[in-house]
Design a protein around this motif. Structure first.
Motif, PDB file in Angstrom:
ATOM      1  N   SER A   1       0.871  -1.182   0.000  1.00  0.00           N
ATOM      2  CA  SER A   1       0.000   0.000   0.000  1.00  0.00           C
ATOM      3  C   SER A   1       0.897   1.218   0.000  1.00  0.00           C
ATOM      4  N   ARG A   2       0.373   2.328  -0.492  1.00  0.00           N
ATOM      5  CA  ARG A   2       1.139   3.566  -0.507  1.00  0.00           C
ATOM      6  C   ARG A   2       0.239   4.731  -0.129  1.00  0.00           C
ATOM      7  N   TYR A   3       0.886   5.807   0.263  1.00  0.00           N
ATOM      8  CA  TYR A   3       0.171   7.031   0.570  1.00  0.00           C
ATOM      9  C   TYR A   3      -0.284   7.691  -0.733  1.00  0.00           C
ATOM     10  N   ALA A   4      -1.341   8.485  -0.665  1.00  0.00           N
ATOM     11  CA  ALA A   4      -1.838   9.215  -1.826  1.00  0.00           C
ATOM     12  C   ALA A   4      -2.547  10.464  -1.341  1.00  0.00           C
ATOM     13  N   LEU A   5      -3.173  11.182  -2.257  1.00  0.00           N
ATOM     14  CA  LEU A   5      -3.852  12.425  -1.908  1.00  0.00           C
ATOM     15  C   LEU A   5      -4.979  12.195  -0.912  1.00  0.00           C
TER      16      LEU A   5
ATOM     17  N   THR B   1      -3.741   0.339  -2.886  1.00  0.00           N
ATOM     18  CA  THR B   1      -3.263  -1.012  -2.622  1.00  0.00           C
ATOM     19  C   THR B   1      -2.959  -1.699  -3.949  1.00  0.00           C
ATOM     20  N   TYR B   2      -1.862  -2.479  -3.993  1.00  0.00           N
ATOM     21  CA  TYR B   2      -1.465  -3.120  -5.245  1.00  0.00           C
ATOM     22  C   TYR B   2      -0.457  -4.218  -4.939  1.00  0.00           C
ATOM     23  N   VAL B   3       0.015  -4.926  -5.964  1.00  0.00           N
ATOM     24  CA  VAL B   3       1.049  -5.937  -5.782  1.00  0.00           C
ATOM     25  C   VAL B   3       2.234  -5.612  -6.677  1.00  0.00           C
ATOM     26  N   MET B   4       3.409  -5.983  -6.205  1.00  0.00           N
ATOM     27  CA  MET B   4       4.641  -5.885  -6.986  1.00  0.00           C
ATOM     28  C   MET B   4       5.231  -7.288  -7.039  1.00  0.00           C
ATOM     29  N   PHE B   5       5.734  -7.699  -8.200  1.00  0.00           N
ATOM     30  CA  PHE B   5       6.255  -9.060  -8.313  1.00  0.00           C
ATOM     31  C   PHE B   5       7.389  -9.111  -9.326  1.00  0.00           C
ATOM     32  N   GLY B   6       8.258 -10.127  -9.171  1.00  0.00           N
ATOM     33  CA  GLY B   6       9.403 -10.253 -10.063  1.00  0.00           C
ATOM     34  C   GLY B   6      10.437 -11.222  -9.510  1.00  0.00           C
ATOM     35  N   ARG B   7      11.715 -10.984  -9.864  1.00  0.00           N
ATOM     36  CA  ARG B   7      12.802 -11.881  -9.465  1.00  0.00           C
ATOM     37  C   ARG B   7      13.691 -11.245  -8.406  1.00  0.00           C
TER      38      ARG B   7
ATOM     39  N   THR C   1     -16.950   0.887  -3.427  1.00  0.00           N
ATOM     40  CA  THR C   1     -17.515   0.045  -2.370  1.00  0.00           C
ATOM     41  C   THR C   1     -17.709  -1.411  -2.778  1.00  0.00           C
ATOM     42  N   THR C   2     -17.644  -1.718  -4.067  1.00  0.00           N
ATOM     43  CA  THR C   2     -17.868  -3.093  -4.505  1.00  0.00           C
ATOM     44  C   THR C   2     -16.616  -3.771  -5.038  1.00  0.00           C
ATOM     45  N   PHE C   3     -15.859  -3.094  -5.898  1.00  0.00           N
ATOM     46  CA  PHE C   3     -14.627  -3.682  -6.419  1.00  0.00           C
ATOM     47  C   PHE C   3     -13.574  -2.590  -6.534  1.00  0.00           C
ATOM     48  N   ASN C   4     -12.832  -2.419  -5.447  1.00  0.00           N
ATOM     49  CA  ASN C   4     -11.805  -1.378  -5.385  1.00  0.00           C
ATOM     50  C   ASN C   4     -10.412  -2.015  -5.408  1.00  0.00           C
ATOM     51  N   CYS C   5      -9.387  -1.219  -5.134  1.00  0.00           N
ATOM     52  CA  CYS C   5      -8.015  -1.735  -5.186  1.00  0.00           C
ATOM     53  C   CYS C   5      -7.778  -2.839  -4.154  1.00  0.00           C
ATOM     54  N   ASN C   6      -8.388  -2.745  -2.983  1.00  0.00           N
ATOM     55  CA  ASN C   6      -8.258  -3.797  -1.976  1.00  0.00           C
ATOM     56  C   ASN C   6      -8.853  -5.112  -2.463  1.00  0.00           C
TER      57      ASN C   6
ATOM     58  N   ARG D   1      -8.967   0.951   5.021  1.00  0.00           N
ATOM     59  CA  ARG D   1      -7.990   1.814   4.361  1.00  0.00           C
ATOM     60  C   ARG D   1      -6.843   0.946   3.852  1.00  0.00           C
ATOM     61  N   PRO D   2      -6.215   1.319   2.707  1.00  0.00           N
ATOM     62  CA  PRO D   2      -5.172   0.477   2.136  1.00  0.00           C
ATOM     63  C   PRO D   2      -4.065   0.056   3.104  1.00  0.00           C
ATOM     64  N   GLN D   3      -3.533   0.983   3.899  1.00  0.00           N
ATOM     65  CA  GLN D   3      -2.483   0.607   4.833  1.00  0.00           C
ATOM     66  C   GLN D   3      -2.979  -0.431   5.831  1.00  0.00           C
ATOM     67  N   HIS D   4      -4.169  -0.225   6.372  1.00  0.00           N
ATOM     68  CA  HIS D   4      -4.730  -1.175   7.322  1.00  0.00           C
ATOM     69  C   HIS D   4      -5.002  -2.519   6.651  1.00  0.00           C
ATOM     70  N   TYR D   5      -5.383  -2.468   5.382  1.00  0.00           N
ATOM     71  CA  TYR D   5      -5.672  -3.703   4.654  1.00  0.00           C
ATOM     72  C   TYR D   5      -4.419  -4.575   4.539  1.00  0.00           C
ATOM     73  N   ILE D   6      -3.300  -3.978   4.144  1.00  0.00           N
ATOM     74  CA  ILE D   6      -2.070  -4.756   3.981  1.00  0.00           C
ATOM     75  C   ILE D   6      -1.557  -5.266   5.321  1.00  0.00           C
ATOM     76  N   VAL D   7      -1.621  -4.443   6.363  1.00  0.00           N
ATOM     77  CA  VAL D   7      -1.197  -4.889   7.688  1.00  0.00           C
ATOM     78  C   VAL D   7      -2.057  -6.063   8.150  1.00  0.00           C
ATOM     79  N   LYS D   8      -3.345  -5.966   7.955  1.00  0.00           N
ATOM     80  CA  LYS D   8      -4.258  -7.042   8.357  1.00  0.00           C
ATOM     81  C   LYS D   8      -3.998  -8.306   7.545  1.00  0.00           C
ATOM     82  N   LEU D   9      -3.782  -8.152   6.236  1.00  0.00           N
ATOM     83  CA  LEU D   9      -3.476  -9.302   5.379  1.00  0.00           C
ATOM     84  C   LEU D   9      -2.230 -10.016   5.868  1.00  0.00           C
TER      85      LEU D   9
END
Length: 212
Positions: free
Chosen positions: A65-69, A74-80, A162-167, A187-195
């Motif tokens: 998750s990242r801060y914004a206005l 919330t998003y994912v990053m992936f790679g090697r 409310t139905t299909f957001n970044c979380n 909130r995105p930050q709380h979502y990632i911490v909870k996950l």
């Protein structure tokens, strides 16, 4: 001013106050830059890697998750990864309205609006990250996750707060990997911490920054 005009201005003001998953990060640039070593930040690391695949994996997916206005994204990053665990390459997937205009964000709290599922401004800049949870993978696991992300991106055409957001988008990726996912209205930050707390346990590798 007519009654209709007053109501319209009220709706716009409300939308601006609660609009989420913004692609812009400008409002936090002053307060977030350089907070990686901030005493208020909580670094969650594993003293000894509990699972062999977390020590030997060459690939990773990081729930972020990242801060914004407004209240963040919330998003994912992936790679090697290299042998030392450093990122070699990375790709971003996340759901957000397909524009930088504020109007779709406002409308998206009432109706679905067209969406994009790639990188948005600030996603790869660690100055703006508010929470992370990294999972290392072997090649077979990684290929399976990436294949699912591609399918999810192909069918995720709209964003609605409310139905299909970044979380919700990130939650589908987590569940495809066999993890539990929290409610998507956090909130995105709380979502990632909870996950991370729900699935990672005491050896989860992650980061939590100051409240956004």
């Amino acid at each position: 001013m007519t009654l209709m005009s007053v109501r319209l201005l009220s709706v716009i003001a409300l939308g601006l106050a609660v609009a989420g998953c913004q692609t812009s990060d400008a409002s936090k640039s002053g307060s977030v830059a350089g907070t990686g070593d901030n005493a208020a930040a909580v670094q969650v690391t594993s003293a000894t890697a509990a699972q062999p695949e977390q020590k030997n994996g060459r690939y990773y997916i990081e729930f972020r998750s990242r801060y914004a206005l407004t209240y963040g994204h919330t998003y994912v990053m992936f790679g090697r990864l290299d042998k030392a665990g450093n990122i070699v390459d990375r790709e971003v997937a996340g759901l957000h309205p397909a524009t930088n205009s504020v109007v779709p964000y406002i409308l998206g709290h009432y109706i679905p609006v067209p969406a994009e599922t790639g990188e948005s401004d600030g996603d790869t800049d660690d100055r703006y990250r508010s929470a992370t949870w990294r999972v290392t993978l072997n090649e077979a696991e990684y290929n399976k996750v990436v294949a699912y992300i591609r399918k999810l991106q192909a069918r995720s055409r709209f964003w609605q707060a409310t139905t299909f957001n970044c979380n919700a988008f990130v939650g589908e990726i987590a569940r495809s990997m066999g993890y539990k996912a929290p409610g998507h209205l956090l909130r995105p930050q709380h979502y990632i911490v909870k996950l991370r707390e729900m699935n990672g346990g005491p050896n989860a590798v992650g980061y939590t920054g100051p409240p956004g």
